[in-house]
Enzyme design. Structure first.
Site, PDB file in Angstrom:
ATOM      1  N   GLU A  39      65.837  28.306  40.877  1.00  0.00           N
ATOM      2  CA  GLU A  39      66.725  29.276  40.227  1.00  0.00           C
ATOM      3  C   GLU A  39      67.520  30.060  41.274  1.00  0.00           C
ATOM      4  O   GLU A  39      66.973  30.489  42.295  1.00  0.00           O
ATOM      5  CB  GLU A  39      65.906  30.230  39.344  1.00  0.00           C
ATOM      6  CG  GLU A  39      66.791  31.239  38.616  1.00  0.00           C
ATOM      7  CD  GLU A  39      66.079  31.995  37.495  1.00  0.00           C
ATOM      8  OE1 GLU A  39      64.899  31.704  37.206  1.00  0.00           O
ATOM      9  OE2 GLU A  39      66.720  32.888  36.909  1.00  0.00           O
ATOM     10  N   ARG A  93      51.348  36.760  35.268  1.00  0.00           N
ATOM     11  CA  ARG A  93      50.425  37.005  36.389  1.00  0.00           C
ATOM     12  C   ARG A  93      49.887  35.697  36.951  1.00  0.00           C
ATOM     13  O   ARG A  93      49.211  35.682  37.977  1.00  0.00           O
ATOM     14  CB  ARG A  93      49.260  37.900  35.936  1.00  0.00           C
ATOM     15  CG  ARG A  93      49.679  39.334  35.723  1.00  0.00           C
ATOM     16  CD  ARG A  93      49.548  40.140  37.009  1.00  0.00           C
ATOM     17  NE  ARG A  93      50.741  40.926  37.223  1.00  0.00           N
ATOM     18  CZ  ARG A  93      51.259  41.223  38.415  1.00  0.00           C
ATOM     19  NH1 ARG A  93      50.672  40.810  39.510  1.00  0.00           N
ATOM     20  NH2 ARG A  93      52.350  41.928  38.520  1.00  0.00           N
ATOM     21  N   HIS A 151      68.899  42.304  33.791  1.00  0.00           N
ATOM     22  CA  HIS A 151      69.651  41.585  32.757  1.00  0.00           C
ATOM     23  C   HIS A 151      70.122  42.556  31.674  1.00  0.00           C
ATOM     24  O   HIS A 151      69.419  43.497  31.338  1.00  0.00           O
ATOM     25  CB  HIS A 151      68.770  40.517  32.093  1.00  0.00           C
ATOM     26  CG  HIS A 151      68.218  39.510  33.055  1.00  0.00           C
ATOM     27  ND1 HIS A 151      67.606  38.359  32.646  1.00  0.00           N
ATOM     28  CD2 HIS A 151      68.189  39.483  34.411  1.00  0.00           C
ATOM     29  CE1 HIS A 151      67.225  37.656  33.696  1.00  0.00           C
ATOM     30  NE2 HIS A 151      67.553  38.325  34.782  1.00  0.00           N
ATOM     31  N   HIS A 183      72.014  36.812  37.910  1.00  0.00           N
ATOM     32  CA  HIS A 183      71.604  36.760  39.314  1.00  0.00           C
ATOM     33  C   HIS A 183      72.783  36.472  40.243  1.00  0.00           C
ATOM     34  O   HIS A 183      72.927  37.119  41.282  1.00  0.00           O
ATOM     35  CB  HIS A 183      70.533  35.688  39.523  1.00  0.00           C
ATOM     36  CG  HIS A 183      69.250  35.976  38.819  1.00  0.00           C
ATOM     37  ND1 HIS A 183      68.176  35.112  38.847  1.00  0.00           N
ATOM     38  CD2 HIS A 183      68.859  37.013  38.048  1.00  0.00           C
ATOM     39  CE1 HIS A 183      67.184  35.621  38.130  1.00  0.00           C
ATOM     40  NE2 HIS A 183      67.579  36.773  37.637  1.00  0.00           N
ATOM     41  N   HIS A 235      71.003  30.043  32.922  1.00  0.00           N
ATOM     42  CA  HIS A 235      70.443  31.254  32.316  1.00  0.00           C
ATOM     43  C   HIS A 235      71.618  32.154  32.005  1.00  0.00           C
ATOM     44  O   HIS A 235      72.288  32.644  32.926  1.00  0.00           O
ATOM     45  CB  HIS A 235      69.484  31.954  33.276  1.00  0.00           C
ATOM     46  CG  HIS A 235      68.138  31.297  33.363  1.00  0.00           C
ATOM     47  ND1 HIS A 235      67.234  31.601  34.346  1.00  0.00           N
ATOM     48  CD2 HIS A 235      67.550  30.380  32.563  1.00  0.00           C
ATOM     49  CE1 HIS A 235      66.136  30.886  34.159  1.00  0.00           C
ATOM     50  NE2 HIS A 235      66.310  30.130  33.076  1.00  0.00           N
ATOM     51  N   HIS A 267      61.292  30.476  40.589  1.00  0.00           N
ATOM     52  CA  HIS A 267      61.969  31.300  41.592  1.00  0.00           C
ATOM     53  C   HIS A 267      61.529  30.803  42.966  1.00  0.00           C
ATOM     54  O   HIS A 267      60.320  30.751  43.217  1.00  0.00           O
ATOM     55  CB  HIS A 267      61.589  32.765  41.418  1.00  0.00           C
ATOM     56  CG  HIS A 267      62.023  33.348  40.109  1.00  0.00           C
ATOM     57  ND1 HIS A 267      61.769  34.651  39.747  1.00  0.00           N
ATOM     58  CD2 HIS A 267      62.716  32.801  39.068  1.00  0.00           C
ATOM     59  CE1 HIS A 267      62.278  34.874  38.545  1.00  0.00           C
ATOM     60  NE2 HIS A 267      62.846  33.767  38.109  1.00  0.00           N
ATOM     61  N   ASP A 274      69.347  42.453  39.937  1.00  0.00           N
ATOM     62  CA  ASP A 274      68.613  41.652  38.949  1.00  0.00           C
ATOM     63  C   ASP A 274      68.100  42.471  37.766  1.00  0.00           C
ATOM     64  O   ASP A 274      66.900  42.604  37.574  1.00  0.00           O
ATOM     65  CB  ASP A 274      67.444  40.898  39.612  1.00  0.00           C
ATOM     66  CG  ASP A 274      66.784  39.911  38.651  1.00  0.00           C
ATOM     67  OD1 ASP A 274      67.235  39.782  37.499  1.00  0.00           O
ATOM     68  OD2 ASP A 274      65.800  39.271  39.072  1.00  0.00           O
ATOM     69  N   TYR A 333      56.786  34.262  37.256  1.00  0.00           N
ATOM     70  CA  TYR A 333      57.723  34.735  38.290  1.00  0.00           C
ATOM     71  C   TYR A 333      57.004  35.424  39.441  1.00  0.00           C
ATOM     72  O   TYR A 333      57.620  35.807  40.425  1.00  0.00           O
ATOM     73  CB  TYR A 333      58.804  35.636  37.680  1.00  0.00           C
ATOM     74  CG  TYR A 333      58.281  36.751  36.816  1.00  0.00           C
ATOM     75  CD1 TYR A 333      57.726  37.882  37.372  1.00  0.00           C
ATOM     76  CD2 TYR A 333      58.354  36.647  35.428  1.00  0.00           C
ATOM     77  CE1 TYR A 333      57.234  38.893  36.575  1.00  0.00           C
ATOM     78  CE2 TYR A 333      57.862  37.659  34.618  1.00  0.00           C
ATOM     79  CZ  TYR A 333      57.312  38.780  35.196  1.00  0.00           C
ATOM     80  OH  TYR A 333      56.819  39.771  34.403  1.00  0.00           O
ATOM     81  N   HIS A 341      59.344  27.779  32.428  1.00  0.00           N
ATOM     82  CA  HIS A 341      59.552  28.705  33.547  1.00  0.00           C
ATOM     83  C   HIS A 341      58.188  29.019  34.165  1.00  0.00           C
ATOM     84  O   HIS A 341      57.272  29.425  33.475  1.00  0.00           O
ATOM     85  CB  HIS A 341      60.229  29.981  33.029  1.00  0.00           C
ATOM     86  CG  HIS A 341      60.831  30.844  34.102  1.00  0.00           C
ATOM     87  ND1 HIS A 341      60.138  31.243  35.222  1.00  0.00           N
ATOM     88  CD2 HIS A 341      62.073  31.390  34.219  1.00  0.00           C
ATOM     89  CE1 HIS A 341      60.936  31.990  35.983  1.00  0.00           C
ATOM     90  NE2 HIS A 341      62.116  32.098  35.398  1.00  0.00           N
ATOM     91  N   ASP A 378      71.605  31.300  37.152  1.00  0.00           N
ATOM     92  CA  ASP A 378      71.441  32.488  36.312  1.00  0.00           C
ATOM     93  C   ASP A 378      72.687  33.364  36.497  1.00  0.00           C
ATOM     94  O   ASP A 378      72.967  33.820  37.613  1.00  0.00           O
ATOM     95  CB  ASP A 378      70.163  33.230  36.747  1.00  0.00           C
ATOM     96  CG  ASP A 378      69.826  34.402  35.844  1.00  0.00           C
ATOM     97  OD1 ASP A 378      70.724  35.226  35.589  1.00  0.00           O
ATOM     98  OD2 ASP A 378      68.657  34.508  35.419  1.00  0.00           O
ATOM     99  N   GLU A 402      68.266  35.163  28.451  1.00  0.00           N
ATOM    100  CA  GLU A 402      67.092  35.932  28.908  1.00  0.00           C
ATOM    101  C   GLU A 402      67.466  37.403  28.874  1.00  0.00           C
ATOM    102  O   GLU A 402      67.257  38.150  29.831  1.00  0.00           O
ATOM    103  CB  GLU A 402      66.733  35.572  30.353  1.00  0.00           C
ATOM    104  CG  GLU A 402      66.403  34.138  30.617  1.00  0.00           C
ATOM    105  CD  GLU A 402      66.180  33.874  32.101  1.00  0.00           C
ATOM    106  OE1 GLU A 402      67.049  34.231  32.926  1.00  0.00           O
ATOM    107  OE2 GLU A 402      65.123  33.332  32.431  1.00  0.00           O
TER     108      GLU A 402
HETATM  109 ZN    ZN Z   1      66.405  37.887  36.491  1.00  0.00          ZN
HETATM  110 FE    FE Z   2      66.840  33.710  35.037  1.00  0.00          FE
HETATM  111 FE    FE Z   3      63.801  33.383  36.257  1.00  0.00          FE
END
Ligand code: ZN
Ligand code: FE
Ligand code: FE
Length: 275
Positions: free
Chosen positions: A142, A37, A226, A179, A211, A107, A224, A70, A67, A176, A256
Site C-alpha cells: 500500500e 492487534r 481519512h 495517503h 483505496h 502496509h 493519514d 496494520y 488487509h 490509497d 475506507e
Molecule cells: Zn490510512
Molecule cells: Fe488504505
Molecule cells: Fe491500509
C-alpha cells in the site's frame, strides 16, 4: 463495470460480508484478516465459504481485498517483531487460498529510525520467504502517507521493494488516494500526472486496487487521516475523475472512509449516480 465497495467487519464471516455488499450496493469489499492487534485468526468455516461463493456470484463480486493487520511491521528493528509479521503473513496467505485469486494488501512497514535502506531490505527478505509459486493471491504494497518513518511514502520506495522480490507476478500495489495526497501527490488537481508518474516509476500494470478516501489534510501533510467522500481536501469532483479515469477504471475501488454501513451505502450511491 465499476467495482466499488468498502471496508467491512469480518467478525461474522464471508457470507455476512457478501450480504452486506448486497445491502449497500457494493460488488467488492475489503476486510481485516484478523483483529488489528494481529491476534489469532478465526478458523475458516467451509460452509460459510460455500454460501459466500453463491452470494458473491449472484451479486457480481469478482475480486475482494484482504488487509493485513496494520500493526504488523516487516521493517522493525526488533527481530521478534519481524518474525511475528512473517508468521502472520504466512498464515494469512494460506488462509487466502480458501478464497483463491484475490488480493492481500499490507502496509510495507516503518523503519523506526534505522533508515529506509535497512527497512526495505527487511521487507524484501520477508516477502521472499512467504511468497510461494503456487499461491493464487496477489500481495499488494500500500502507498503510505509518510507519517513517522513509514516506508512506501513515494513510488520510488515501493519500486525498490518490488525490485527485490523474486516472485514478481505475486506482487502488486494498492494506491490509497488519501495517503498519496498526504504524501505530496496532487490527486486533487492532476490524477493523470500522478498516474503518469506511477507508470514511469512502478508501471501501471502493477496497480491492482484503489483505496478511495478523501483526506482531512492538505497535500504533503504526511498525516493519514481519512475523510468522508466529498468532505475533505480532495473533494467529490476530483474523486469522480479518479473513479472514471480510463487507466484505472477496471480496478476495485474500496472506501475506507469514517463511516458505518449506512454512510458507506450513501457514498456508494453517490459515486454510482455520478459515474
Ligand atoms: Zn490510512
Ligand atoms: Fe488504505
Ligand atoms: Fe491500509
Amino acid at each position: 463495470m465499476l467495482k466499488i465497495g468498502c471496508h467491512l467487519s469480518a467478525s461474522k464471516g464471508f457470507f455476512k460480508m457478501a450480504k452486506e455488499c448486497e445491502e449497500i450496493g457494493a460488488n467488492t469489499f475489503q476486510f481485516f484478516t484478523r483483529n488489528p492487534r494481529g491476534g489469532k485468526a478465526k478458523d475458516i468455516d467451509i460452509e460459510d465459504i460455500k454460501k459466500y461463493n453463491e452470494k458473491a456470484k449472484q451479486i457480481g463480486i469478482e475480486v475482494i481485498v484482504a488487509h493485513a493487520p496494520y500493526t504488523l511491521n516487516l521493517a522493525a528493528k526488533d527481530e521478534g517483531i519481524r518474525n511475528f509479521a512473517k508468521e502472520v503473513l504466512e498464515d494469512d496467505l494460506k488462509r487466502m487460498e480458501y478464497v483463491p485469486g484475490n488480493l492481500y494488501n499490507f502496509h510495507p512497514g516503518s523503519h523506526v529510525g534505522q533508515g529506509e535502506e535497512i527497512g526495505i531490505n527487511y521487507i524484501i527478505g520477508i516477502l521472499n520467504e512467504v511468497l510461494k509459486k503456487n499461491q493464487t493471491t496477489t500481495v499488494l504494497l500500500e502507498t503510505m502517507a509518510g507519517k513517522g518513518s513509514e516506508i512506501g511514502r513515494n513510488f520510488e520506495e515501493i519500486k525498490r521493494i518490488m525490485d527485490g522480490v523474486k516472485l514478481k507476478e505475486k506482487i502488486g500495489v494498492c494506491l490509497d488516494t488519501c495517503h498519496v495526497n498526504d504524501a505530496g501527490y496532487d490527486v486533487k488537481n492532476n490524477i493523470d500526472k500522478v498516474l503518469d508518474n506511477f507508470d514511469e516509476i512502478i508501471g501501471l500494470s502493477n496497480l491492482k486496487a484503489i483505496h478511495l478516501n478523501d483526506s482531512m489534510n492538505e497535500i504533503g501533510s504526511h498525516k493519514d487521516r481519512h475523510q468522508k467522500i466529498g468532505e475533505g481536501t480532495i473533494g467529490i469532483d476530483s474523486i469522480m475523475k479518479i473513479v472514471k479515469n480510463d487507466r484505472i477504471k477496471e480496478l476495485p475501488f474500496i472506501l475506507e472512509t469514517p463511516n458505518e454501513l449506512e454512510g458507506y451505502k450513501k457514498e456508494i450511491e453517490l459515486i454510482k449516480k455520478l459515474y
